[in-house]
Design a protein around this motif. Structure first.
Motif: not given
Length: 416
Positions: A393-402
């Protein structure tokens, strides 16, 4: 002993040179990037010693791409119309014409012999490919713009009454046709007298709020957006229609509104919101009339998906996809790559958006590669968090563990 006589034409292609000089002058005045290609093409044309009859023949020279060759052919056609002649007479001797006729005859005979050796299926495939490659040119005034409506948009439950969509479009005096579409619900074509059809660069996906909620729940929402982005039509209109009072939709109205905002921001679609079917058809009628005004004075050319240029309303000439090519290429599952199938597979998982799926396949383009990455992990804990740090995404957020754990469970769980 006979002496060889060599004749060199001083300016074998004066018309083509004149047009290239004019286009180069315009490009230099605008400081357009095309000036470099035009300058290269003009130099190659001046150096070529023989006459050229069409723009297509110019393709043998440096700097002449398909777009420039098509421009010359269209300029040549307009020139011939102004001069009231049926064809351009080349300055070369009749010997060249005789040679071409002989070569054409030999090729025709070889083609007939070849056709006797191949199956009907192979013949059809060859004919289809030739049709896809055939150049279509529509001059201003030679075509009509028609709104195409997908069959699913007009299938009313009560066959005794006229479908609302048809009724409204007819009341707005809109020229339309109903046919099966493999992408979108509404689109526009330009059709000439020979029956050639080119697709205008606008397409509409219509969603009533209850259908939008249903498509989000079953995964169609992301898949449809992905296919719309890949189809080659540059301007996608997402037409959202109210469902009564927007109650009992199956999902909170706030969630649906957020999905619409994401569609506008992340997917780049144009959002149109209407209150009912009548308002939706009135909106489409307005778009249709606007497109007629914008395109009726343009020269339309058939082109490939790879050669499509961004739409500019000021352009006098515009390249468009053939309807048949769009129909076949956009059919569900048609010519899908492993990467595209992988994306569609990931979209079936809960909470996995298109942006997140694309971020995963950017790192692991195939399921085989993600399996190999799991096998290379030293522990199950490491494997379960393998995808957690991928940004999207535009904010380059990480996918995360879930999400990482959900994908691991999906691919590594054995089903008995």
């Amino acid at each position: 002993m006979a002496e060889r006589l060599e004749i060199t034409l001083k300016q074998p292609n004066p018309l083509f040179e004149k047009w290239l000089e004019k286009w180069l002058e315009e490009a230099e005045r605008r400081n357009a990037k095309s000036q470099y290609k035009l300058r290269e093409a003009l130099h190659a044309l001046r150096s070529y010693p023989l006459p050229l009859a069409t723009g297509r023949e110019c393709a043998i020279l440096r700097g002449f791409g398909s777009t420039l060759c098509n421009l010359i052919d269209e300029e040549l056609r307009l020139y011939q119309e102004r001069q009231h002649i049926s064809q351009l007479q080349p300055t070369m001797q009749t010997f060249q014409s005789d040679v071409k006729q002989l070569v054409h005859s030999i090729q025709k005979n070889k083609s007939r012999k070849l056709q006797t050796k191949i199956t009907k299926k192979e013949q059809k495939a060859i004919a289809d490919e030739e049709e896809r490659q055939r150049q279509v040119i529509m001059s201003p005034g030679s075509f009509r713009i028609i709104l195409l409506v997908d069959t699913q948009e007009t299938n009313g439950k009560n066959k005794r009454t006229l479908d609302q969509t048809r009724c409204y479009l007819e009341s707005f005096d809109i020229l339309y046709e109903v046919r099966r579409l493999t992408i979108g619900d509404f689109l526009w074509i330009a059709r000439d007298q020979e029956g050639n059809e080119l697709v205008l660069p606008f397409i509409v996906e219509r969603k009533r709020f209850d259908d939008l909620a249903s498509s989000i729940r079953d995964g169609r929402f992301h898949e449809q957006k992905h296919r719309l982005r890949q189809c080659g039509i540059q301007n996608v209109i997402y037409l959202v229609e109210d469902y009564g009072n927007n109650e009992h939709l199956g999902l909170p109205i706030e969630s649906l509104q957020q999905a619409i905002v994401n569609t506008q921001i992340h997917s780049g679609f144009t959002i149109a919101h209407t209150q009912n079917n009548f308002r939706s058809m009135k909106h489409l009628a307005g778009v249709t009339k606007t497109l007629i005004r914008c395109f009726r004075n343009k020269v339309l050319l058939s082109t490939t998906k790879e050669d499509l240029q961004p739409y500019r309303s000021s352009a006098d000439m515009y390249g468009l996809l053939k309807f048949r090519a769009l129909y076949e290429d956009s059919a569900r599952g048609a010519q899908l790559t492993i990467r595209e199938i992988f994306v569609q597979q990931l979209l079936q998982l809960h909470s996995l958006s298109l942006e997140k799926a694309l971020a995963i396949v950017e790192v692991y383009p195939t399921p085989r590669l993600i399996f190999d990455a799991y096998e290379a992990c030293t522990s199950e804990k490491e494997a379960r968090s393998l995808l957690a740090t991928i940004s999207c995404g535009p904010l380059q957020r990480q996918l995360g563990d879930k999400i990482s754990q959900t994908i691991y469970d999906f691919y590594k769980t054995d089903f008995q």
